[in-house]
Design a protein around this motif. Structure first.
Motif, PDB file in Angstrom:
ATOM      1  N   LEU A  78       0.830  -1.206   0.000  1.00 31.54           N
ATOM      2  CA  LEU A  78       0.000   0.000   0.000  1.00 31.54           C
ATOM      3  C   LEU A  78       0.864   1.256   0.000  1.00 31.54           C
ATOM      4  O   LEU A  78       0.558   2.238  -0.683  1.00 31.54           O
ATOM      5  CB  LEU A  78      -0.916   0.023   1.230  1.00 31.54           C
ATOM      6  CG  LEU A  78      -1.994  -1.053   1.341  1.00 31.54           C
ATOM      7  CD1 LEU A  78      -2.951  -0.717   2.481  1.00 31.54           C
ATOM      8  CD2 LEU A  78      -2.773  -1.226   0.044  1.00 31.54           C
ATOM      9  N   LEU A  83      -0.907   4.307  -2.298  1.00 28.42           N
ATOM     10  CA  LEU A  83      -2.253   4.414  -1.752  1.00 28.42           C
ATOM     11  C   LEU A  83      -2.266   5.137  -0.407  1.00 28.42           C
ATOM     12  O   LEU A  83      -3.146   5.974  -0.164  1.00 28.42           O
ATOM     13  CB  LEU A  83      -2.870   3.019  -1.602  1.00 28.42           C
ATOM     14  CG  LEU A  83      -4.274   2.971  -0.977  1.00 28.42           C
ATOM     15  CD1 LEU A  83      -5.250   3.846  -1.758  1.00 28.42           C
ATOM     16  CD2 LEU A  83      -4.785   1.539  -0.897  1.00 28.42           C
ATOM     17  N   ILE A  87      -4.500   8.511   0.286  1.00 26.29           N
ATOM     18  CA  ILE A  87      -5.571   8.613   1.281  1.00 26.29           C
ATOM     19  C   ILE A  87      -5.299   9.774   2.231  1.00 26.29           C
ATOM     20  O   ILE A  87      -6.203  10.560   2.556  1.00 26.29           O
ATOM     21  CB  ILE A  87      -5.715   7.294   2.064  1.00 26.29           C
ATOM     22  CG1 ILE A  87      -6.185   6.172   1.142  1.00 26.29           C
ATOM     23  CG2 ILE A  87      -6.691   7.460   3.214  1.00 26.29           C
ATOM     24  CD1 ILE A  87      -6.238   4.810   1.803  1.00 26.29           C
ATOM     25  N   PHE A 219      -4.264   9.839  -7.138  1.00 24.05           N
ATOM     26  CA  PHE A 219      -5.611   9.531  -7.619  1.00 24.05           C
ATOM     27  C   PHE A 219      -5.833  10.048  -9.041  1.00 24.05           C
ATOM     28  O   PHE A 219      -6.485   9.392  -9.855  1.00 24.05           O
ATOM     29  CB  PHE A 219      -6.659  10.128  -6.678  1.00 24.05           C
ATOM     30  CG  PHE A 219      -8.069   9.765  -7.037  1.00 24.05           C
ATOM     31  CD1 PHE A 219      -8.594   8.526  -6.691  1.00 24.05           C
ATOM     32  CD2 PHE A 219      -8.879  10.655  -7.735  1.00 24.05           C
ATOM     33  CE1 PHE A 219      -9.888   8.189  -7.026  1.00 24.05           C
ATOM     34  CE2 PHE A 219     -10.172  10.325  -8.071  1.00 24.05           C
ATOM     35  CZ  PHE A 219     -10.682   9.084  -7.715  1.00 24.05           C
ATOM     36  N   PHE A 224      -9.793   5.370  -9.319  1.00 24.03           N
ATOM     37  CA  PHE A 224     -10.244   4.465  -8.261  1.00 24.03           C
ATOM     38  C   PHE A 224      -9.479   3.145  -8.255  1.00 24.03           C
ATOM     39  O   PHE A 224      -9.541   2.393  -7.285  1.00 24.03           O
ATOM     40  CB  PHE A 224     -11.745   4.191  -8.414  1.00 24.03           C
ATOM     41  CG  PHE A 224     -12.608   5.360  -8.021  1.00 24.03           C
ATOM     42  CD1 PHE A 224     -12.807   5.669  -6.677  1.00 24.03           C
ATOM     43  CD2 PHE A 224     -13.199   6.161  -8.981  1.00 24.03           C
ATOM     44  CE1 PHE A 224     -13.584   6.750  -6.305  1.00 24.03           C
ATOM     45  CE2 PHE A 224     -13.990   7.243  -8.620  1.00 24.03           C
ATOM     46  CZ  PHE A 224     -14.183   7.544  -7.280  1.00 24.03           C
ATOM     47  N   TYR A 227      -7.325   2.085  -5.255  1.00 21.93           N
ATOM     48  CA  TYR A 227      -7.932   1.535  -4.038  1.00 21.93           C
ATOM     49  C   TYR A 227      -8.163   0.027  -4.121  1.00 21.93           C
ATOM     50  O   TYR A 227      -8.609  -0.581  -3.143  1.00 21.93           O
ATOM     51  CB  TYR A 227      -9.274   2.219  -3.763  1.00 21.93           C
ATOM     52  CG  TYR A 227      -9.154   3.648  -3.308  1.00 21.93           C
ATOM     53  CD1 TYR A 227      -8.906   3.959  -1.978  1.00 21.93           C
ATOM     54  CD2 TYR A 227      -9.289   4.691  -4.216  1.00 21.93           C
ATOM     55  CE1 TYR A 227      -8.793   5.273  -1.561  1.00 21.93           C
ATOM     56  CE2 TYR A 227      -9.183   6.013  -3.804  1.00 21.93           C
ATOM     57  CZ  TYR A 227      -8.937   6.294  -2.481  1.00 21.93           C
ATOM     58  OH  TYR A 227      -8.822   7.598  -2.059  1.00 21.93           O
ATOM     59  N   LEU A 230      -7.074  -2.488  -1.214  1.00 23.50           N
ATOM     60  CA  LEU A 230      -7.838  -2.310   0.018  1.00 23.50           C
ATOM     61  C   LEU A 230      -9.254  -2.851  -0.140  1.00 23.50           C
ATOM     62  O   LEU A 230      -9.791  -3.496   0.777  1.00 23.50           O
ATOM     63  CB  LEU A 230      -7.870  -0.834   0.393  1.00 23.50           C
ATOM     64  CG  LEU A 230      -8.326  -0.478   1.804  1.00 23.50           C
ATOM     65  CD1 LEU A 230      -7.495  -1.188   2.848  1.00 23.50           C
ATOM     66  CD2 LEU A 230      -8.253   1.032   1.999  1.00 23.50           C
ATOM     67  N   SER A 266      -2.230  -1.782  -9.329  1.00 25.60           N
ATOM     68  CA  SER A 266      -3.214  -0.748  -9.003  1.00 25.60           C
ATOM     69  C   SER A 266      -2.647   0.661  -8.995  1.00 25.60           C
ATOM     70  O   SER A 266      -3.398   1.628  -9.126  1.00 25.60           O
ATOM     71  CB  SER A 266      -3.838  -1.038  -7.634  1.00 25.60           C
ATOM     72  OG  SER A 266      -2.852  -0.987  -6.623  1.00 25.60           O
TER      73      SER A 266
END
Length: 361
Positions: A78, A83, A87, A219, A224, A227, A230, A266
Motif C-alpha cells: 500500500l 495508496l 488517502i 488519484f 479508483f 484503491y 484495500l 493498481s
C-alpha cells in the motif's frame, strides 16, 4: 497440587528471563527462548525429545507469525503503490475547512496500519509519519501530537481485524480467533475518539493548504484503481466473517497476499520481492518474540510450571484476581505486550473459564 520441582522450574525460568531481558539487555525473543531452555534442563529429557519440544514451541504460533508477515507485506505494498499517501492527501484536502472532523479522520488513519498488521510500531512509522505534520499544522502542540500518534498506534494494535495478543491467548487455550470484532471495536474506537479530542480539540484551527507540504497523491493518475488492494482485502474479510459458506475459507495470510498481488497493478510500479524482503525484515523482531513465547509456553506446560501459575491464580478471590490482571499485565506489557499476553494472559483466562472467554481475552 504442585511439587517443589515445578515451583523451582517456574522461578528459574522467570528469573532467567528477567536477568537476560533487563540486566543483560538481550532481545525479548532470545530471553524467552533461553528461559525455556533453562526450564527444560530440570526434567532431564533425552536430547531428541528436548529438541522436539523446542521445535514445537518455536512453531507454536506459526499461524500468527504468518499473519504478521503477510500483513506487513500488504502494508508495504500500500505504501509503495502510493495508496497510503493518496488517502492521507484526500483526508487533508477534503476536511481542511472542518478541523474537528479532520482530527477524527487523522486519528483513524494513524490507527489503520496497526489495525491491519497488529503492530503499533508499523502504525507509528507509516500512518503516524504522515499524520504528525498535519496535526502540528492545524495547531496541535508537538508533545500532544506525539501522544496522539503513540496512542493511535496502541489503539490500532488492539483494534480489529488483527489483534495479536488476542490471537496468542486464543492459541494458548485452543480458542479460535472468532467473535472478537465487536468487543475490540467497543474497546478501542470510543477511547481513540476521546483521546484525540481531549488532547487536540482546543488547539485546532482551519488548515491553509499553501502552508503545508501535502503528502503526494496519485488519484489523478490512477483513479479508483489505486484503491483496489484495500477493496479486495475488505471484501474478502467481510465474506469470510459474514458469509462463511459463500467461498472457501482462505485464511488471513492468503487474503493479505491476494490483496498484495492486486497492489502490483493498481498504482505505482515497484519491485515486489524487494518490498516483501523489507516487510519481513521489519516484522522479524515481532515474529522472533512469538517464536520465543512459543518455546516459553511449551516448556512451562511440559514441566508443570504453567500449572503452578494457574492453580495459584484460581485460588485467589475474584476481586484480587481482577486486581492482579489490572496491575501485572500492563507492567509486563511495558516490556512486551506479546510476552504479557502469553505468559500472564493464558493463565488468567484459564482461571476465568466460567466467564465469557472472548470478553476475558
Amino acid at each position: 497440587m504442585f511439587t517443589i520441582l515445578e515451583l523451582i522450574v517456574l522461578f528459574s525460568m522467570v528469573a532467567t528471563f528477567l536477568l537476560l531481558a533487563f540486566v543483560a539487555n538481550f532481545p525479548i525473543s532470545i530471553s524467552l527462548a533461553f528461559s525455556g531452555i533453562v526450564g527444560i534442563v530440570f526434567i532431564r529429557l533425552p536430547a531428541l525429545t528436548t529438541i522436539r519440544h523446542l521445535v514445537e514451541g518455536t512453531f507454536g504460533y506459526i499461524d500468527t507469525i504468518l499473519i504478521i508477515a503477510t500483513a506487513m507485506i500488504f502494508m508495504k505494498v500500500l505504501e509503495s503503490s502510493g495508496l497510503l499517501s493518496t488517502i492521507a492527501r484526500q483526508i487533508v484536502v477534503g476536511f481542511r475547512k472542518h478541523p474537528k472532523v479532520l482530527l477524527f479522520f487523522l486519528m483513524l488513519f494513524a490507527m489503520f496500519p496497526g489495525m491491519i498488521t497488529g503492530s503499533s510500531t508499523v502504525a507509528v512509522l507509516t500512518g503516524g509519519a504522515l499524520v504528525a505534520p498535519v496535526l502540528m499544522e492545524i495547531g496541535v502542540p508537538r508533545n500532544k501530537t506525539a501522544a496522539i500518534i503513540a496512542l493511535a498506534g496502541i489503539f490500532g494494535m488492539i483494534a480489529p481485524p488483527v489483534n495479536i495478543p488476542a490471537m496468542i491467548i486464543g492459541g494458548g487455550v485452543d480458542m479460535p480467533y472468532v467473535g472478537f470484532t465487536i468487543p475490540l471495536i467497543v474497546t478501542t474506537f470510543p477511547l481513540a475518539v476521546f483521546v484525540v479530542y481531549f488532547l487536540g480539540l482546543k488547539h485546532v484551527r482551519k488548515l491553509k493548504l499553501e502552508s503545508i507540504k501535502l503528502p503526494k497523491g496519485h488519484f489523478d493518475q490512477y483513479g479508483f484503481r489505486i484503491y483496489a488492494p484495500l477493496v479486495v482485502l475488505l471484501v474478502l474479510l467481510i465474506i469470510e466473517r459474514v458469509f462463511p459458506k459463500l467461498l472457501p475459507s482462505f485464511g488471513m495470510p492468503l487474503i493479505f497476499l491476494m490483496g498484495s498481488g492486486v497492489g502490483l497493478f493498481s498504482g505505482k510500479r515497484f519491485n515486489f520481492l524487494q518490498v516483501s524482503k523489507s516487510a519481513v525484515e521489519d516484522a522479524l523482531p515481532v515474529m522472533g518474540i512469538l517464536a520465543g513465547v512459543g518455546i516459553f509456553v511449551q516448556i512451562m506446560t511440559l514441566t508443570g510450571a504453567r500449572g503452578v501459575v494457574v492453580s495459584g491464580l484460581t485460588g485467589l478471590p475474584r476481586s484480587l484476581l481482577y486486581l492482579s490482571i489490572a496491575i501485572s499485565m500492563p507492567l509486563f506489557g511495558a516490556v512486551s505486550a506479546y510476552g504479557s499476553a502469553s505468559i500472564l494472559g493464558i493463565p488468567f483466562i484459564l482461571a476465568l473459564l466460567s466467564q465469557n472467554q472472548i470478553l476475558v481475552a
